[in-house]
Design an enzyme around this catalytic site. Structure first.
Site, PDB file in Angstrom:
ATOM      1  N   HIS A 271      95.075  -4.905  76.503  1.00 18.80           N
ATOM      2  CA  HIS A 271      96.489  -4.517  76.567  1.00 18.80           C
ATOM      3  C   HIS A 271      96.692  -3.155  77.259  1.00 18.80           C
ATOM      4  O   HIS A 271      97.429  -3.082  78.243  1.00 18.80           O
ATOM      5  CB  HIS A 271      97.104  -4.552  75.165  1.00 18.80           C
ATOM      6  CG  HIS A 271      98.432  -3.892  75.066  1.00 18.80           C
ATOM      7  ND1 HIS A 271      99.554  -4.360  75.708  1.00 18.80           N
ATOM      8  CD2 HIS A 271      98.821  -2.759  74.417  1.00 18.80           C
ATOM      9  CE1 HIS A 271     100.574  -3.554  75.440  1.00 18.80           C
ATOM     10  NE2 HIS A 271     100.151  -2.572  74.671  1.00 18.80           N
TER      11      HIS A 271
ATOM     12  N   GLU B 117      98.533   5.867  67.202  1.00 20.53           N
ATOM     13  CA  GLU B 117      99.049   5.061  66.110  1.00 20.53           C
ATOM     14  C   GLU B 117      97.957   4.215  65.453  1.00 20.53           C
ATOM     15  O   GLU B 117      97.889   4.105  64.244  1.00 20.53           O
ATOM     16  CB  GLU B 117     100.154   4.144  66.653  1.00 20.53           C
ATOM     17  CG  GLU B 117     101.121   3.737  65.576  1.00 20.53           C
ATOM     18  CD  GLU B 117     102.324   3.010  66.173  1.00 20.53           C
ATOM     19  OE1 GLU B 117     103.235   2.699  65.406  1.00 20.53           O
ATOM     20  OE2 GLU B 117     102.323   2.750  67.392  1.00 20.53           O
ATOM     21  N   ASP B 118      97.112   3.649  66.296  1.00 20.79           N
ATOM     22  CA  ASP B 118      96.225   2.587  65.786  1.00 20.79           C
ATOM     23  C   ASP B 118      94.797   3.031  65.476  1.00 20.79           C
ATOM     24  O   ASP B 118      94.056   2.307  64.842  1.00 20.79           O
ATOM     25  CB  ASP B 118      96.127   1.456  66.828  1.00 20.79           C
ATOM     26  CG  ASP B 118      97.451   0.741  66.999  1.00 20.79           C
ATOM     27  OD1 ASP B 118      98.378   1.080  66.247  1.00 20.79           O
ATOM     28  OD2 ASP B 118      97.545  -0.126  67.877  1.00 20.79           O
TER      29      ASP B 118
ATOM     30  N   ASP C  30     104.605  -0.783  78.779  1.00 21.85           N
ATOM     31  CA  ASP C  30     104.066  -1.301  77.518  1.00 21.85           C
ATOM     32  C   ASP C  30     104.867  -2.528  77.084  1.00 21.85           C
ATOM     33  O   ASP C  30     104.313  -3.587  76.779  1.00 21.85           O
ATOM     34  CB  ASP C  30     104.156  -0.178  76.465  1.00 21.85           C
ATOM     35  CG  ASP C  30     103.658  -0.608  75.102  1.00 21.85           C
ATOM     36  OD1 ASP C  30     102.703  -1.418  75.045  1.00 21.85           O
ATOM     37  OD2 ASP C  30     104.219  -0.134  74.095  1.00 21.85           O
TER      38      ASP C  30
ATOM     39  N   ASP D 222     126.114 -20.388  94.176  1.00 21.85           N
ATOM     40  CA  ASP D 222     125.784 -19.078  94.684  1.00 21.85           C
ATOM     41  C   ASP D 222     124.435 -18.615  94.130  1.00 21.85           C
ATOM     42  O   ASP D 222     124.345 -17.569  93.524  1.00 21.85           O
ATOM     43  CB  ASP D 222     126.925 -18.153  94.230  1.00 21.85           C
ATOM     44  CG  ASP D 222     126.866 -16.825  94.904  1.00 21.85           C
ATOM     45  OD1 ASP D 222     126.037 -16.679  95.801  1.00 21.85           O
ATOM     46  OD2 ASP D 222     127.637 -15.939  94.509  1.00 21.85           O
TER      47      ASP D 222
HETATM   48 MN    MN Z   1     101.181  -1.055  73.491  1.00 19.56          MN
END
Ligand code: MN
Length: 727
Positions: A51, A79-80, A141, A261
């Protein structure tokens, strides 16, 4: 192993794009990220580091700098994982750490589904990011997350898709990043209305052969024409993106087969002059749909987007949109702010760390006004039209941009405003008219001893709430004083305008003015003027109207009783003997104030106004028709009082030696004179001449003659005339 080749590929791309990029740092960031996320998996079972690498790839595609790429690779660390701000700062510097921290904080912003909150959330989002790169990384992200929505549980898919549609896509739009906006919208739609999405995809697939053939034909025709004219061009044709078709179907209650269109052609050329030339050629090849020409080159969209748009009719009556722009404008359209960011790097290698410093730098470095306007617009958008400040207790108060502490005081409570004596901003005493900035902590100081707000506050506050509350206070507290002050102000203005005796010596006028604003007495009106319930200008204008009308009446009585001009018409034309007459301006000669005019009583729709020298006035057939002509005058009030307000459309025909840049020069002249253009097209004539037709808005003949004489001074122009349609 596979990951290694992915990061190698990414680094190769960075090197190609920007030889000065610090690839060692990028590789180190990857190693750190991979170590930090070691053992973590995404929902689809892949190693987590896939990711951040994919996010970094999008960041590279946007053309951002080394620090942004590093931050992309590390964006989920704080954060992780155990790898925090301090570690990132030590290893990669403050700039990368700040970026990662900013992205993390944006991630904590909770999305709520209440509609009114949406705009606040978008603005808070923008205001919270101190560095534009934080927003760009966050968009990258979200884009990668949206591409992998399908691995989320169904409810989460919907929530995230809704959030993407409501917050992220509009932000991408504001920053001018069309490409990302489209992809975010399409991916979200796929989650939010899978059936509708599928219907469009299948519909498009079924028609794809026809679309392909149709668009190929157009590309071929336009390409050949431009090649012959020696204009460098790149033409691409496409079907519009799915969400935009979806919106059209929904708004117009149509099925995909009824939406015509949906094809669009883009022509990319080298110069602005070529853009206008290409426009001329396209209007020559295909019939333009009136009212669909938009010049976003002279007037860019607020997000900086520039292009010419026109919709024309192709084979079998199928309309398609053509967008014409330069390569530079195209890059801006696709990557928006990021493209500008990249440009800035060319000027200054150091990525800026300070909040929005790059915007200011660019502003100073660029003398070019176009770029300056663009930046101003972006800036307005980034700071939003609102400002978020804190009370000393930590409550967030949302005020319009430019609001001052007095606004805040009244937003808290009228009693706080009425007793305000001063304020502290970020713990320092500050003037009470200091414009507030995002994140300011503002303390209002009050005292019970105060005599209440100052009269001049009404003029400096930004919010209507504060203004009304201040007026309310004056209304209640000091009627006597208001009456004196109001009378003084009114009398002064009346004298300046030489209306004093006109007003006080005529009871009818006084009564009419009081009635108009629903006052019972002069006193009541003075009081209202005093506390600002009504403005002096409004009253004086009404008095002026009445006095003028009276004078005109008297003049007419004295003058010979020629023909009574009657009726007042909103169209600005008075028709002999007919009051409140329906009036339209003839399309053949498009009269404007100052022209000698005459009216024709039509069978269906009121009176049609022609110029006296219009061919249709002279070639008029039957005697019965002759009787239908009727005298008309321009309403002098309208012409004299608001010469610049009312605009009238009229046509011009310019004959010139055909040359590259002709249309561009004409368009530039109009835009320099601030004249609005509805239609602009050119036709090639024999012997290397061209005729340019323009439909423009002017206020009167003086302005028209002015622009005509300037057009005559343009290189190659041989004649400029009012357009007269012989039909
Ligand atoms: Mn992320």
């Amino acid at each position: 192993m596979e990951m290694q080749s992915k990061i190698d590929f990414l680094i190769d791309r960075v090197k190609k794009q920007n030889p000065q990029a610090n690839v060692k740092k990028i590789r180190a960031a990857y190693d750190c990220g991979a170590a930090a996320h070691e053992g973590q998996q995404r929902r689809n079972g892949e190693p987590y580091i896939i990711h951040p690498v994919a996010v970094a790839e999008i960041i590279v595609e946007m053309g951002l700098d080394t620090d942004s790429i590093c931050a992309g690779l590390l964006h989920d660390c704080i954060e992780d994982t155990g790898f925090g701000y301090k570690e990132i700062e030590n290893k990669f510097g403050t700039s990368v750490a700040e970026l990662v921290d900013g992205v993390t904080r944006l991630g904590m912003l909770r999305y709520s589904k209440e509609q009114e909150q949406m705009e606040d959330l978008r603005k808070m989002f923008m205001a919270m990011a101190k560095d534009i790169r934080v927003i760009l990384i966050k968009l990258a992200d979200r884009l990668h997350n949206a591409r992998t929505f399908k691995y989320l549980p169904e409810r989460k898919q919907r929530d995230k898709a809704l959030e993407t549609m409501e917050i992220y896509a509009p932000i991408a739009h504001r920053l001018g990043m069309q490409r990302i906006k489209w992809e975010l919208e399409d991916l979200s739609l796929k989650c939010l209305d899978p059936i509708g999405y599928k219907e469009i995809v299948e519909g498009l697939n079924a028609q794809s052969a026809q679309h392909g053939e149709f668009l190929d034909g157009i590309k071929e025709t336009i390409g050949t024409k431009l090649d012959e004219a020696h204009i460098q061009n790149v033409i691409s044709a496409r079907v519009k993106h799915i969400y935009s078709i979806y919106r059209k179907m929904y708004a117009q209650h149509k099925t995909i087969n009824e939406i015509y269109d949906i094809c669009a052609v883009r022509v990319i050329v080298d110069t602005v002059a070529d853009c206008y030339n290409v426009l001329g050629y396209i209007h020559d090849l295909y019939k333009p749909i009136p009212g669909r020409f938009k010049d976003y080159i002279s007037t860019p969209k607020p997000n900086g987007y520039q292009s010419l748009h026109t919709t024309v009719i192709g084979r079998a009556g199928i309309p398609f949109e053509v967008q014409i722009r330069t390569a530079e404008m195209h890059k801006m359209a696709e990557y928006g702010v990021a493209a500008h960011w990249k440009y800035k790097q060319g000027l200054d290698k150091q990525g800026s760390e300070e909040a929005f410093a790059w915007i200011r730098q660019l502003l100073e470095a660029q003398q070019d006004t176009e770029a300056e306007d663009f930046i101003k617009n972006i800036k307005v958008d980034l700071f939003a039209d609102e400002v978020f400040v804190f009370t000393p207790r930590g409550d967030v108060v949302n005020l319009p941009a430019g609001a001052i502490p007095i606004d805040l005081a009244y937003a808290i409570h009228s009693a706080v405003g009425n007793r305000m004596t001063g304020c502290k901003i970020n713990n320092r005493i500050a003037p009470i008219d200091t414009p507030l900035k995002n994140g300011d902590i503002v303390e209002i100081m009050t005292s019970k001893e105060t005599h209440g707000p100052s009269r001049n506050w009404v003029k400096i506050v930004r919010t209507t709430e504060a203004r009304n509350k201040i007026k309310q206070w004056f209304k209640k507290e000091c009627r006597e004083e208001n009456i004196v002050q109001g009378k003084e102000e009114l009398d002064r203005e009346l004298r300046v305008n030489l209306l004093y005796s006109g007003f006080y010596e005529n009871g009818d006028i006084q009564k009419d003015v009081l009635d108009k604003f629903s006052f019972q007495s002069l006193e009541e009106m003075y009081a209202s003027l005093g506390y600002g319930g009504i403005t002096v200008t409004k009253v004086v204008n009404k008095v002026k109207d009445d006095v003028m009308r009276l004078r005109r009446k008297n003049d007419e009585k004295e003058a010979q009783p020629v023909i009574r001009k009657q009726g007042k018409s909103q169209s600005g034309v008075i028709v002999e003997g007919i009051e409140n007459c329906m009036v339209k301006f003839a399309r053949c000669c498009t009269p404007i104030p100052g022209d000698d005019i005459i009216g024709f009583i039509t069978r269906g729709y009121g009176v049609s106004i022609h110029r006296r020298d219009c061919v249709n006035v002279h070639n008029n057939g039957t005697p019965e028709d002759k009787a239908r002509w009727i005298s008309c005058w321009w309403d002098e009030d309208l012409v004299a009082m608001a010469p610049t307000k009312e605009k009238f459309s009229t046509g011009l025909q310019i004959s010139a030696k055909n040359r590259i840049g002709l249309i561009a020069d004409v368009a530039t002249l109009f835009s320099a004179a601030r004249i609005n253009v509805h239609e602009l097209s050119a036709r090639d004539m024999a012997d290397g001449f061209a005729v340019v037709n323009a439909m423009i808005d002017v206020s009167d003949v003086t302005q028209l003659e002015n622009i005509m004489s300037r057009l005559r001074g343009t290189k190659g122009v041989v004649d400029v005339a009012r357009a007269v349609d012989g039909n």
